[in-house]
Enzyme design. Structure first.
Site, PDB file in Angstrom:
ATOM      1  N   LYS A 274       0.543  -1.145   0.103  1.00 58.83           N
ATOM      2  CA  LYS A 274      -0.115   0.000   0.143  1.00 58.83           C
ATOM      3  C   LYS A 274       1.329   1.118  -0.306  1.00 58.83           C
ATOM      4  O   LYS A 274       1.892   1.166   0.838  1.00 58.83           O
ATOM      5  CB  LYS A 274      -0.832  -0.383   1.179  1.00 58.83           C
ATOM      6  CG  LYS A 274      -1.820  -0.631   1.396  1.00 58.83           C
ATOM      7  CD  LYS A 274      -3.197  -0.786   2.364  1.00 58.83           C
ATOM      8  CE  LYS A 274      -4.022  -1.850   2.562  1.00 58.83           C
ATOM      9  NZ  LYS A 274      -4.911  -1.510   1.617  1.00 58.83           N
ATOM     10  N   ARG A 348     -10.378 -11.697   1.915  1.00 57.37           N
ATOM     11  CA  ARG A 348     -10.552 -13.246   1.057  1.00 57.37           C
ATOM     12  C   ARG A 348     -10.456 -13.746   1.100  1.00 57.37           C
ATOM     13  O   ARG A 348     -11.155 -14.710   1.488  1.00 57.37           O
ATOM     14  CB  ARG A 348     -11.337 -11.866   0.252  1.00 57.37           C
ATOM     15  CG  ARG A 348     -10.847 -11.923  -1.270  1.00 57.37           C
ATOM     16  CD  ARG A 348     -11.039 -10.978  -2.192  1.00 57.37           C
ATOM     17  NE  ARG A 348     -10.942 -10.060  -1.963  1.00 57.37           N
ATOM     18  CZ  ARG A 348     -11.270  -8.677  -3.241  1.00 57.37           C
ATOM     19  NH1 ARG A 348     -11.595  -9.222  -4.133  1.00 57.37           N
ATOM     20  NH2 ARG A 348     -10.948  -7.334  -2.724  1.00 57.37           N
TER      21      ARG A 348
END
Ligand code: BES
Ligand code: ZN
Ligand code: ZN
Length: 491
Positions: A274, A348
Site C-alpha cells: 500500500k 477474502r
C-alpha cells in the site's frame, strides 16, 4: 460509570445535574417541563423565548439553577421532531449528555424520561448511548489526564415497569461494555495486537463469560488445508491463528449462527504494498474480528436460545521474504484454487477458509463482517454498512436488526453477472475483479465458498472508524455492528 434507575420525583433525586430532552417547538406549558420551569425561575421559558433554544437536534443549553431543585445544574438538549423520535434519539441524547457533562465538573446526573417509547428499550438505549459516548481512545498519552470522570447516571422514570427499566439498563450495559471492549482492541496498534494477542483476548473473554474456545495454530490449519489463509500469513513472522468461540444454547437448538470476522492485525498490502500515506490506519483491519469477539462477549451474557460460533481468522499481511507473490496460486480448504493477483486483497483469502470451516462446524446460517474494500467508502461513505448475500430473508433479518438498534445497512446486488470479473485463466477463481464494483466482486469471491448456506457479508471498511468526532462519539473505532449482531441472534 454506573447506571441506576430511580422512580422518585426528579426534584428529590440527589445529583449534580438534571438532563432534559426537549422536542422541537415544545413549550413548558404542562407536565414535567412546566414543573421544572416553575422550580427554576422560568429558565426554560426564557431560553426558548429569547431564541437561544428551540429543541432542534444538536442544540444544548447548560444552566446553573437557583430554585428548589436538589440538582444545581440543568442541561437542556434538543431532541428534534417528536414524531421522528426513536430509541436512536435516546441513545444520541444520553451520549451527548454524558460527553458534555464529563467535560464539566459533574460527577452524577439524572437523565429524565421524556418520550413515550417502550421503557425497557429506551433504558437500554440511554445506557448504551452514555457508555458508548464515554469511550476514550487516548490510552497512550503519558501526560496527566485531568479529565473529569462521571460516576453515575440515574435513569429517572416515575411511571412504568421498574423491572423492565432495570432489565433494559442491564442489557444496555452488557452491550455497551462489550462494544467498548471491542473498540479498545481495534484501537491498539499493530505492534500490540498481533494475531497471538488477539487470540489471548478471545481466550480471556471466553474464560470470563463461559464460552468454549479453540485456537487453531498453523500446524492444524495446514492439516485442514487452509492454503488461502496460510498464503497470506507466510509473509509475516507472527504466527497466524484461527480463533473459534462457541456459545451453546441452554435448551437444544437446531440453529447455529456463525459470525465470521476478518482479523488482519495489520495490512501493509503485502508485496502489492500500500502507499505509505495513511497506512497506519490499517491497524483497524481486524475490526471485523474484534467485533466478533465483542458480540460473543455480549451473547455469552444475554444467553439467546440459539447456538452461536464466532470465528476469527487472524494474521498480519506483510511483505516478508517468504511472502506470497502476485500470480501465486493457492489451494483453499474447500479445494478451490485461487490465483492471487493482488496480495492486498488478502481479507477474502483468509475469510474463504474461515467460511469453509464455519460450514465444517455445522453452521446453519453465516454472517461475516470485514473491513474488506476501500470501494465501500466510495459507494456508501461512512454512513452505511454494505450488506450482500445469497439469501434475501437472512439479509432482511440483519437489516431489520440494524434498524432496531440504530445501525444503518444498505444492500448491494450480488447477481451472477459479477462472477465474470473474478474468472481466472489458470485457476478456479482470482482474488480481484478489477476496478469496477469492488465491494461486490469481493463479496462474490466469498459467495463461492458458502454454497447454499444462508449467508450475508457486511463490509465495514467505511464505518468501523469514525474520522470525525460527534457530540456523542469520539474519533476512532466505532464498534459498528456489535449491536446489530447481538440483536440478530437474541431476537
Ligand atoms: N483492508 C483493505 C480494505 C480497506 C481499505 C479497509 C481502506 C479500510 C480502509 C483490504 O485488504 C484491501 O486492501 N482491499 C483492496 C482490494 C483491492 C486490492 C482489490 C482495496 O480495497 O483497495
Ligand atoms: Zn489489503
Ligand atoms: Zn485488509
Amino acid at each position: 460509570m454506573q447506571v441506576k434507575s430511580d422512580n422518585r420525583n426528579y426534584s428529590e433525586i440527589e445529583c449534580d445535574a438534571l438532563v432534559l430532552s426537549i422536542f422541537e417547538g415544545e413549550k413548558p406549558e404542562s407536565g414535567l417541563l412546566a414543573e421544572i420551569d416553575k422550580h427554576t425561575g422560568s429558565v426554560i421559558s426564557s431560553v426558548i423565548e429569547n431564541g437561544e433554544f428551540s429543541g432542534k437536534t444538536g442544540e444544548s443549553v447548560y444552566i446553573h439553577t437557583t430554585g428548589d431543585l436538589k440538582a444545581r445544574r440543568l442541561l437542556l438538549l434538543g431532541a428534534g421532531k417528536a414524531e421522528e423520535f426513536t430509541t436512536e434519539g435516546v441513545r444520541r441524547m444520553a451520549g451527548t449528555a454524558a460527553r458534555s457533562l464529563r467535560s464539566r465538573k459533574t460527577r452524577t446526573f439524572a437523565f429524565l424520561r421524556r418520550s413515550k417509547l417502550e421503557i425497557g428499550a429506551s433504558a437500554q438505549a440511554a445506557t448504551e448511548g452514555a457508555l458508548l459516548a464515554l469511550f476514550d481512545p487516548d490510552k497512550y498519552h503519558t501526560s496527566d489526564k485531568t479529565e473529569n470522570t462521571l460516576e453515575l447516571m440515574i435513569l429517572a422514570a416515575q411511571e412504568g415497569d421498574a423491572s423492565e427499566l432495570n432489565r433494559g439498563i442491564e442489557r444496555g450495559r452488557i452491550i455497551a461494555e462489550s462494544t467498548n471492549f471491542g473498540r479498545e482492541v481495534i484501537n491498539e496498534p499493530g505492534n500490540v495486537v498481533t494475531p497471538t494477542v488477539l487470540a489471548k483476548h478471545a481466550e480471556s473473554v471466553a474464560k470470563e463469560f463461559g464460552l468454549e474456545i479453540d485456537v487453531l495454530d498453523e500446524a492444524r490449519m495446514r492439516e485442514l488445508g487452509m492454503g488461502a489463509l496460510l498464503g497470506v500469513a507466510q509473509g509475516s513472522v507472527e504466527p497466524p491463528k484461527m480463533i473459534v468461540m462457541t456459545y451453546k444454547a441452554q435448551t437444544a437448538s437446531q440453529e447455529t449462527v456463525a459470525i465470521v470476522g476478518k482479523g488482519i492485525t495489520f495490512d501493509t498490502g503485502g508485496i502489492s504494498i500500500k502507499p505509505s500515506d495513511g497506512m497506519e490506519k490499517m491497524k483497524y483491519d481486524m475490526a471485523g474480528g474484534a467485533t466478533t469477539i465483542a458480540a460473543m462477549r455480549a451473547i455469552a451474557q444475554i444467553k439467546p436460545g440459539i447456538n452461536v460460533i464466532g470465528i476469527i481468522p487472524t494474521t498480519e499481511n506483510m511483505p516478508g521474504g517468504k511472502a506470497q507473490r502476485p500470480g501465486d496460486v493457492v489451494t483453499s480448504m474447500a479445494g478451490k484454487t485461487i490465483e492471487v493477483i493482488n496480495t492486498d486483497a488478502e481479507g477474502r483469502l483468509i475469510l474463504c477458509d474461515a467460511l469453509t470451516y464455519a460450514r465444517r462446524l455445522g453452521a446453519t446460517r453465516i454472517v461475516d463482517l470485514a473491513t474488506l474494500t476501500g470501494a465501500v467508502s466510495i459507494a456508501l461513505g461512512d454512513v452505511y454498512v454494505a450488506i450482500l448475500g445469497n439469501n434475501q430473508e437472512w439479509i432482511d433479518a440483519i437489516i431489520a436488526a440494524g434498524n432496531r438498534v440504530g445501525e444503518k445497512l444498505w444492500q448491494l446486488p450480488l447477481t451472477p453477472e459479477y462472477r465474470e470479473q473474478i474468472k481466472s485463466e489458470i485457476a478456479d477463481i482470482k482474488n480481484v475483479g478489477g476496478r469496477k464494483a469492488g465491494t461486490i466482486t469481493a463479496a462474490y469471491f466469498l459467495r463461492e465458498f458458502v454454497d447454499d448456506v444462508p449467508w450475508a457479508h457486511l463490509d465495514i471498511a467505511g464505518t468501523a472508524w469514525n474520522e470525525t468526532g460527534k457530540p456523542y462519539l469520539a474519533v476512532g473505532p466505532s464498534g459498528v455492528c456489535v449491536r446489530t449482531l447481538v440483536d440478530l441472534v437474541c431476537n
